[in-house]
Design an enzyme around this catalytic site. Structure first.
Site, PDB file in Angstrom:
ATOM      1  CG  PHE A 127       3.807   0.696  -5.507  1.00  0.00           C
ATOM      2  CD1 PHE A 127       2.872  -0.311  -5.351  1.00  0.00           C
ATOM      3  CD2 PHE A 127       3.368   2.011  -5.533  1.00  0.00           C
ATOM      4  CE1 PHE A 127       1.516  -0.008  -5.217  1.00  0.00           C
ATOM      5  CE2 PHE A 127       2.015   2.315  -5.396  1.00  0.00           C
ATOM      6  CZ  PHE A 127       1.088   1.297  -5.242  1.00  0.00           C
ATOM      7  CG  ASP A 198       7.921   2.861  -0.522  1.00  0.00           C
ATOM      8  OD1 ASP A 198       7.261   2.564   0.491  1.00  0.00           O
ATOM      9  OD2 ASP A 198       7.420   3.387  -1.532  1.00  0.00           O
ATOM     10  CE1 TYR A 223      -2.794   3.015   0.740  1.00  0.00           C
ATOM     11  CE2 TYR A 223      -2.405   5.329   1.205  1.00  0.00           C
ATOM     12  CZ  TYR A 223      -2.289   4.246   0.364  1.00  0.00           C
ATOM     13  OH  TYR A 223      -1.643   4.378  -0.839  1.00  0.00           O
ATOM     14  CE  LYS A 224      -0.113   0.308   0.326  1.00  0.00           C
ATOM     15  NZ  LYS A 224       1.052   0.694  -0.467  1.00  0.00           N
ATOM     16  NE  ARG A 372      -1.516  -7.110  -3.158  1.00  0.00           N
ATOM     17  CZ  ARG A 372      -1.256  -5.816  -2.970  1.00  0.00           C
ATOM     18  NH1 ARG A 372      -0.008  -5.370  -3.077  1.00  0.00           N
ATOM     19  NH2 ARG A 372      -2.216  -4.961  -2.717  1.00  0.00           N
TER      20      ARG A 372
HETATM   21  C1  LIG Z   1       0.969   1.703  -1.322  1.00  0.00           C
HETATM   22  C2  LIG Z   1       2.285   2.175  -1.795  1.00  0.00           C
HETATM   23  C3  LIG Z   1       2.491   3.512  -2.099  1.00  0.00           C
HETATM   24  C4  LIG Z   1       1.336   4.473  -2.004  1.00  0.00           C
HETATM   25  O1  LIG Z   1       1.611   5.748  -2.384  1.00  0.00           O
HETATM   26  P1  LIG Z   1       0.488   6.867  -2.267  1.00  0.00           P
HETATM   27  O2  LIG Z   1       1.179   8.110  -2.521  1.00  0.00           O
HETATM   28  O3  LIG Z   1      -0.108   6.743  -0.901  1.00  0.00           O
HETATM   29  O4  LIG Z   1      -0.565   6.548  -3.278  1.00  0.00           O
HETATM   30  C5  LIG Z   1       3.758   3.910  -2.490  1.00  0.00           C
HETATM   31  N1  LIG Z   1       4.758   3.021  -2.583  1.00  0.00           N
HETATM   32  C6  LIG Z   1       4.589   1.706  -2.310  1.00  0.00           C
HETATM   33  C7  LIG Z   1       5.714   0.754  -2.407  1.00  0.00           C
HETATM   34  C8  LIG Z   1       3.330   1.248  -1.924  1.00  0.00           C
HETATM   35  O5  LIG Z   1       3.147  -0.038  -1.662  1.00  0.00           O
END
Ligand SMILES: *Cc1c(COP(=O)(O)O)cnc(C)c1O
Length: 413
Positions: A127, A198, A223-224, A372
């Site tokens: 990511f 992560d 938030y996911k 997706r």
């Molecule tokens: C959604 C996501 C993030 C989000 O990071 P933010 O700091 O909340 O923007 C980070 N890492 C992964 C792998 C994600 O899927």
């Protein structure tokens, strides 16, 4: 598998033990939402809770609420609940900041715990924010550590005695591919490196057993799948055995042993609280708490088993109805190797997704060519898959994606 029909899928919904959870969420009739892996939906109880926190705790209680409503322990209280979803113990997780910021805190602290080692290992195509944060750390510690990436097949090779830390995302955001958490953690430990996972696409989606695999650190997103609301705070995990040694660089007053002593000298709190930096976002954390409560009340094995079946059925339907339209399956076909999403590649992926969204079927597009679809077993129905694939078939058969309005790029995909 026999030919699937909308009726056969409706029967699966009838027999689904998780189906009643859907009632707890705000979902407009006719909407098919397959993007809960990017922004989870609104729990009905969150509206009530938000009003209560704003009107009572803030509006009336004002500053007294730090004590009377125990705002001060909110990051740990919600953290303890998240711990139950990821195989951690109470006192190992706090809610704070964003995933990006938490990654910076923990990666920096981890590197300090392995002085003399010069490598942080990750994978290309992780990511973006994860790689950007590690690049930022690399710049900050110029000359002391560098980021090295290698594709999955070669990852184990580059994890060596010079590696301080391995940072990987458990479920890949694009492909949905799942890492073998136990094997990679063991590989990192074999050479004396630390392991940071992560869990942004894992928490609330797939069973995670951080302590069973002896993970050192983890971060994740609110938030996911946890349905904490847009920009909800993230969380961080530090295994008990590392907490006394943990020195994270964002040593703000909320991580202090006694913030209200107002001392000039930073002294980290005992335990996981030293992972905090500044003042808790009370409104956002209180709303995240609602989403976490719902998730914690569901059976994770049932979630996983429905999620696997949703993915399998979707793949099956695409093969039965969309053959010849140029889609390729990007996610692993084997549900054991897949998180709670299925991705398809198509050269017109962006426009096809816009055409689906125009039909009130919401997934997302990830550049350059990925469609997706996230499956959130607490509110995704089996019939949603049928409606999705029917729409997809019509869009392809009628070349609906070719309309100019679907080709126009937006700022956020
Ligand atoms: C959604 C996501 C993030 C989000 O990071 P933010 O700091 O909340 O923007 C980070 N890492 C992964 C792998 C994600 O899927």
């Amino acid at each position: 598998m026999t030919q699937l029909t909308r009726d056969s899928l409706a029967r699966l919904d009838q027999d689904d033990a998780l189906a009643p959870f859907r009632e707890q969420f705000e979902l407009e009739a006719g909407l098919v939402y397959l993007n809960g892996n990017s922004l989870g939906v609104l729990p009905k109880a969150a509206k009530h809770r938000a009003a209560e926190v704003v009107e009572q705790e803030w509006g009336r209680g004002l500053i007294r609420s730090w004590n009377t409503h125990d705002w001060i322990s909110l990051p740990e209280r919600v953290g303890d609940k998240i711990a139950t979803l990821i195989g951690a113990d109470a006192g190992e997780v706090v809610v704070a900041d964003s995933t990006s910021v938490n990654l910076f805190k923990l990666a920096s602290a981890a590197v300090r715990m392995r002085p003399g080692r010069r490598k942080i290992v990750s994978e290309p195509g992780n990511f973006p924010t994860d790689l950007y944060i590690l690049q930022g750390l690399e710049g900050f510690l110029e000359g002391e550590v560098r980021l090295e990436t290698a594709p999955r097949e070669r990852l184990e090779e580059i994890i060596d005695e010079d590696t301080a830390l391995v940072v990987l995302t458990h479920v890949h955001y694009k492909s949905g591919q799942l890492f073998d958490m136990a094997a990679l953690t063991a590989r990192a430990h074999e050479v004396g490196a630390l392991m940071l996972w992560d869990l942004s696409h894992s928490a609330g989606a797939v069973p995670v057993e951080l302590n069973r695999v002896q993970a050192d650190f983890a971060v994740g997103c609110g938030y996911k799948y946890l349905n904490g609301g847009p920009g909800a705070p993230g969380f961080l995990f530090v295994a008990k055995r590392h907490q006394a040694e943990l020195r994270q660089p964002l040593s703000g007053w909320f991580g202090h042993a006694n913030p209200f002593a107002m001392s000039d000298i930073y002294e980290p709190a005992d335990g996981i609280k030293r992972g905090l930096c500044g003042t808790t976002g009370v409104l956002a954390t209180s709303i995240l708490d609602v989403g976490v409560d719902i998730m914690a009340s569901a059976d994770m094995d049932a979630i996983r088993s429905k999620s696997r079946q949703l993915g399998d059925i979707f793949i099956e339907l695409v093969e039965q109805h969309c053959a010849g339209y140029g889609f390729t399956l990007v996610s692993p076909r084997d549900a054991n190797l897949r998180g709670s999403q299925v991705s398809l590649a198509h050269e017109q992926g962006f426009a096809i997704m816009q055409a689906l969204i125009a039909r009130n079927i919401i997934g997302d597009f990830r550049a350059p060519d990925i469609l997706r679809f996230g499956f959130t077993p607490l509110y995704t129905r089996y019939v949603d898959l049928w409606d999705l694939v029917q729409a997809l078939t019509e869009i392809m058969a009628m070349r609906e994606w070719d309309k100019p309005e679907f080709q126009k790029r937006t700022a956020v995909t």
